[in-house]
Motif scaffolding. Structure first.
Motif, PDB file in Angstrom:
ATOM      1  N   MET A 288      10.208  -3.519 -15.078  1.00 49.16           N
ATOM      2  CA  MET A 288      10.054  -2.188 -14.536  1.00 49.16           C
ATOM      3  C   MET A 288       8.584  -1.877 -14.325  1.00 49.16           C
ATOM      4  N   THR A 289       7.761  -2.214 -15.276  1.00 49.09           N
ATOM      5  CA  THR A 289       6.338  -1.935 -15.176  1.00 49.09           C
ATOM      6  C   THR A 289       5.700  -2.765 -14.066  1.00 49.09           C
ATOM      7  N   MET A 290       6.116  -4.001 -13.949  1.00 49.61           N
ATOM      8  CA  MET A 290       5.540  -4.880 -12.943  1.00 49.61           C
ATOM      9  C   MET A 290       5.883  -4.401 -11.539  1.00 49.61           C
ATOM     10  N   SER A 291       7.105  -3.938 -11.321  1.00 48.72           N
ATOM     11  CA  SER A 291       7.483  -3.467  -9.990  1.00 48.72           C
ATOM     12  C   SER A 291       6.737  -2.181  -9.649  1.00 48.72           C
TER      13      SER A 291
ATOM     14  N   ASN B 283       3.256  -3.320  -8.689  1.00 49.24           N
ATOM     15  CA  ASN B 283       3.250  -3.895  -7.343  1.00 49.24           C
ATOM     16  C   ASN B 283       3.375  -2.821  -6.276  1.00 49.24           C
ATOM     17  N   CYS B 284       4.213  -1.835  -6.507  1.00 44.43           N
ATOM     18  CA  CYS B 284       4.402  -0.752  -5.548  1.00 44.43           C
ATOM     19  C   CYS B 284       3.108   0.047  -5.379  1.00 44.43           C
ATOM     20  N   SER B 285       2.459   0.391  -6.494  1.00 44.83           N
ATOM     21  CA  SER B 285       1.219   1.161  -6.407  1.00 44.83           C
ATOM     22  C   SER B 285       0.107   0.319  -5.788  1.00 44.83           C
ATOM     23  N   PHE B 286       0.075  -0.972  -6.090  1.00 49.51           N
ATOM     24  CA  PHE B 286      -0.928  -1.850  -5.495  1.00 49.51           C
ATOM     25  C   PHE B 286      -0.736  -1.948  -3.979  1.00 49.51           C
ATOM     26  N   ASN B 287       0.507  -2.053  -3.537  1.00 48.39           N
ATOM     27  CA  ASN B 287       0.787  -2.112  -2.095  1.00 48.39           C
ATOM     28  C   ASN B 287       0.389  -0.818  -1.404  1.00 48.39           C
ATOM     29  N   LEU B 288       0.632   0.322  -2.042  1.00 51.81           N
ATOM     30  CA  LEU B 288       0.206   1.599  -1.461  1.00 51.81           C
ATOM     31  C   LEU B 288      -1.313   1.682  -1.362  1.00 51.81           C
TER      32      LEU B 288
END
Length: 75
Positions: free
Chosen positions: A1-4, A7-12
């Motif tokens: 959960m933390t990794m996703s 990744n989502c915040s990094f992509n944003l």
């Protein structure tokens, strides 16, 4: 959960930074349009000297009084 979430915040973050790329400046090797006279150069260099070295010279010349003021750390 933390990794996703990471990744989502990094992509944003990466998506927002992609649009902030600044193009290279147009640099040319042409001579200056307005040549500074010797007097103008002396005024500019004197202003830089006073602005940059003045405060540090003031502090260094008053260093002993800063050491001896009340409330200074005693060794």
């Amino acid at each position: 959960m933390t990794m996703s979430a990471f990744n989502c915040s990094f992509n944003l973050l990466r998506a927002t930074m992609r649009h902030q790329i600044i193009p290279k400046a147009n640099i040319s090797a042409k001579p200056a349009k307005h040549v500074l006279s010797t007097g103008e150069q002396l005024i500019a260099m004197g202003t830089f000297f006073v602005t940059i070295l003045g405060p540090s010279g003031w502090i260094l010349s008053h260093l002993e009084s800063y050491k001896n003021r009340p409330g200074a750390a005693q060794e």
